[in-house]
Design an enzyme around this catalytic site. Sequence first.
Site, PDB file in Angstrom:
ATOM      1  N   CYS A 167     -18.389 -13.084 -19.577  1.00  0.00           N
ATOM      2  CA  CYS A 167     -19.700 -13.238 -20.212  1.00  0.00           C
ATOM      3  C   CYS A 167     -19.620 -14.238 -21.374  1.00  0.00           C
ATOM      4  O   CYS A 167     -20.459 -15.128 -21.502  1.00  0.00           O
ATOM      5  CB  CYS A 167     -20.176 -11.875 -20.711  1.00  0.00           C
ATOM      6  N   GLY A 176       0.789  -1.224   0.000  1.00  0.00           N
ATOM      7  CA  GLY A 176       0.000   0.000   0.000  1.00  0.00           C
ATOM      8  C   GLY A 176       0.822   1.275   0.000  1.00  0.00           C
ATOM      9  O   GLY A 176       0.279   2.356  -0.195  1.00  0.00           O
ATOM     10  N   CYS A 191     -27.296 -10.096 -15.970  1.00  0.00           N
ATOM     11  CA  CYS A 191     -26.728  -9.876 -17.301  1.00  0.00           C
ATOM     12  C   CYS A 191     -27.728 -10.340 -18.354  1.00  0.00           C
ATOM     13  O   CYS A 191     -28.184 -11.485 -18.326  1.00  0.00           O
ATOM     14  CB  CYS A 191     -25.408 -10.638 -17.442  1.00  0.00           C
ATOM     15  N   CYS A 193     -25.811 -13.349 -20.485  1.00  0.00           N
ATOM     16  CA  CYS A 193     -25.458 -14.654 -19.923  1.00  0.00           C
ATOM     17  C   CYS A 193     -26.245 -14.982 -18.657  1.00  0.00           C
ATOM     18  O   CYS A 193     -26.088 -16.062 -18.084  1.00  0.00           O
ATOM     19  CB  CYS A 193     -23.959 -14.747 -19.647  1.00  0.00           C
ATOM     20  N   CYS A 202     -22.608  -8.035 -18.590  1.00  0.00           N
ATOM     21  CA  CYS A 202     -21.346  -8.111 -17.859  1.00  0.00           C
ATOM     22  C   CYS A 202     -20.350  -7.110 -18.423  1.00  0.00           C
ATOM     23  O   CYS A 202     -20.166  -7.044 -19.639  1.00  0.00           O
ATOM     24  CB  CYS A 202     -20.722  -9.499 -17.991  1.00  0.00           C
TER      25      CYS A 202
HETATM   26 ZN   LIG Z   1     -22.816 -11.787 -18.884  1.00  0.00          ZN
END
Ligand SMILES: [Zn+2]
Lengths: 291, 256
Positions: A271, A31, A240, A243, A265
């Site tokens: 996807c 970090g 989505c 999909c 997606c």
């Molecule tokens: Zn998708």
Amino acid sequence: MTDQAYNFAYLDEQTKRMIRRAILKGLAIPGYQVPFASREMPMPYGWGTGGVQVSAAILTPDDTFKVIDQGADDTTNAVSIRSFFERTAGVATTTATSAASVIQTRHRIPEEPLTEDQILVYQVPIPEPLRFLEPRESETRKMHSLEEYGLMHVKLYEDISRHGHIATSYAYPVKVEERYVMDPSPIPKFDNPKLGDMAAIQLFGAGREQRIYALPPYTQVVSLDFEDHPFEATKADQVCGLCGATDSYLDEVIVDDAGGRLFCCSDTDYCTARRAQGHQGPAFLDSEAVA
Amino acid sequence: MTPLLSVNGVTKRYGAHIGCADVSFELYPGEVMGVVGESGSGKSTLLNCMAGHLTPDAGQVIFDTRTDGPRDTLTMSEPERRMLGRTDWAFVHQHARDGLRMGVSAGGNVGERLMAVGERHYGDIRGKATDWLERVEIASNRVDDRPTTFSGGMQQRLQIARNLVTGPRLVFMDEPTGGLDVSVQARLLDLLRGLVRDMGLSAIIVTHDLAVVRLLADRLMVMKNGHVVEAGLTDQVLDDPQHAYSQLLVSSVLQV
Ligand SMILES: [Zn+2]
């Protein structure tokens, strides 16, 4: 075929060693922003020159390289970076997350969990999470070294006072191993939980700002919040359309001249792979307009 | 009683020029010390040395800390000193914009010190910020407005609220009424006097304005060319100044 005019992966070996030293220091202090002498790259700042330099320093001839831009492999930015390394390093490239050993990304973490054999390289525009409220570099450096992070919560306070909730949805600040506050680059906060405890190495490169920082595997990463306004990894409350995934980060896209909209997606590889496995989203039930 | 602050032989030079020389005094809990003098007298240098903004060339600034008792703040580590700066100490700047975050709402400005010491409940922070706005006579419905939309007097009152919200034990003030209209100054002084009385504040106020110290300070130091030329109870010094320079200072303000 590697372009003979360049050293492997464009940068000379001395520069790569300098960048690797910065990366190692970053991994040793998760970090912490490590300064490095950023080189001119044959692409404009804002095109991921920090990420490109990190990738150039870590790529080996055996690597398989993937570039994603907002989740997609086929944007101009992603295509140009991918072809840059095809040309200068001759490495194999892929769009499949699981097939890649090095993934350079802008604005997303792949949906598919990464493994210990992979490295994720982020392109970072502004590495300093405190800059929003404290423009003085000398002061922010001091704040990091003394762990004075109250200001980070002022930013979140302002969010709630203005919007009624923490409206920061990208570049949502995190605390690493209870020490450094870090800007995770402009990934959606939906991706924040994936930063922590990740098996892959995560490297962050800011070209214009000349900073590199890193998260070694399985690092603790906590998103900042308030007790009465806890962090939430939000996404559009949809599935989505292509999909049918319910657990992936969605983009809303316009699909026809009539202003028809579709949620799908943002991770196009995810996807595509799901559809190849036979998953179908509601868009296919409604119309055949979407290919 | 242990002094809240003991200043011993504080000296600051700028090359050959003397900022302040061999200043010593003690401040007891609940006391307000006024430091007066013209510009260039060294009063601001002294204030900044005490508050840790400048490093003196010699001397001690011993503060009675909550946890460890009296400690020389000049030999503290920087993290310790900065922690003190956002908990037990407060600093009110002459220009409100030096002490405020102009891009942050009034509530965020007041809440910052609370968040800096680890408060993480939005509702509580906002509630305390709103209370403090009301205490400095700023309407609570301005809590989400930025200081840029406030008048000069309101900005200064906001800066005071931002400083006092964590209940500091010592407040440094640098010309707190400077640059404000006379009527606005009067209202601010009234408010400060109320806060000093109600909270039992300990404070060191640097000003060129004798009206400010007359109203707020229990004791007074008069500075000239980096040296304290006279010190004593405020009324005593103002009504019967002993040093020629103090006499000049008092007479000139009486003519205004
Ligand atoms: Zn998708």
